[in-house]
Design a protein around this motif. Sequence first.
Motif: not given
Length: 417
Positions: A56, A64-65, A68
């Motif tokens: 990203f 958070e990853y 996504r």
Amino acid sequence: MKADIVIVGGGPAGLAAAISAAKEDKSLDILILERDNELGGILNQCIHNGFGLHTFNEELTGPEYAARFEEQLDGLGIRYMLGTMVLDVSSGSVTAINSKEGVFKVNCGAVVLCMGCRERPRGALNIPGLRPAGVFTAGTAQRLVNIEGYMPGREVVILGSGDIGLIMARRMTLEGAKVKCVCELMPYSGGLKRNIVQCLDDFNIPLLLSHTVIDIKGKERVTSVVIAEVDERSKPIPGTEQEIACDTLLLSCGLIPENELSRSAGVEINPSTNGPVVNESFETSIPGVFACGNVLHVHDLVDYVSEESGRAGRSAARFVKNKATAEGPVIKIRNGNGVRYTVPSFVRVNELSDDLVIRFRSGNVYKDSYIKVLFDGETKLSRRKPIITPGEMEQVILKKEDLANTPSEILIEIAER
Ligand SMILES: Cc1cc2nc3c(=O)[nH]c(=O)nc-3n(C[C@H](O)[C@H](O)[C@H](O)COP(=O)(O)OP(=O)(O)OC[C@H]3O[C@@H](n4cnc5c(N)ncnc54)[C@H](O)[C@@H]3O)c2cc1C
């Protein structure tokens, strides 16, 4: 129940595979089965940043990853079932259980195995001593601190310098514990250099190479551990023993791909990776059953998991559409001097739609050496590397046109100067 593709496990590998399969063919019905109560796999407990620089172009935390990927599922029509444990896999179906459906079967065109890996526990390490409370795997401690909100202890010794142990040395320190040392059996660290610098050096935590724990003391709770230096055969050297007072021992001594399902399905397993043997499309020895992520081989960066799983998902989608197994030349990929394994193990040239990425790990530390690729004994590529260590995954990328002359064998080796 029916689906075109069933994905076993909703960690980053499962999510990336599902998304790329859906993008390859929007008409496919894709179902993710995840035993946990949320998607994201191990990423949910990795609250430090450093994820996603490759995928990203941003530095994200683990959750958070994962988010996504998760936010793309609805738009692509990907279904998922949580709290659902897969019990059995075969080439045309998956059997699973959950509290709503009980035991149920999903008939499918392809299966992608994405079950990740688990940590090696104390029982598998044969550490002598008593059995008091206070001995945890580093991943369990990570979950206790980051998700459950418990401190596993105050004075900590860590055995094993894998990345999870290094990250937990920093995490425990930031939470107010005293990490006394990290002991590593091998003469080199099992983790990434960046983690040694950021998690140990920055906090003055000593890394004792060629050291191991030879005794655990304490009746109810750990009160100390005895460590000793080891010789080149990993045997403790008499006279080097030191007793270290502590209430907690964290173990970061390797990860084991979760392949019980793969084995009982009859998938061929590579003894060096403990993961399935796969071809260029990440297809296992059972047609229509694919594997990617940590269940295939232990990765150091989740970005590589996502990239590889994207390829596996696309391959599964193509398999469902085309069915026929490719005919034509097959090139065997072998590991030579210094290389422990390669993924994939062979390539069917006609099926290669992209460049061929071959990933591997070394069996030792090599300084100022060359990674060499030989086609039928002839050097095709030679790349100099100042340092190669078992803790860092390596890769070579071969262009499709490089394989046009179809060697019968590709050998990857490390050549010392
Ligand atoms: C304890 C631990 C901590 C880690 N910490 C870091 C870190 O800090 N930084 C880093 O870069 N990497 C870390 N890693 C590496 C990280 O695991 C990988 O980069 C990445 O998460 C691998 O993705 P995966 O999807 O292959 O596996 P996982 O993330 O492990 O996901 C596998 C999923 O499959 C599910 N599953 C397994 N079996 C079944 C079944 N039978 N039925 C249904 N579902 C099933 C599991 O519940 C899980 O959700 C850590 C690994 C571990 C084990």
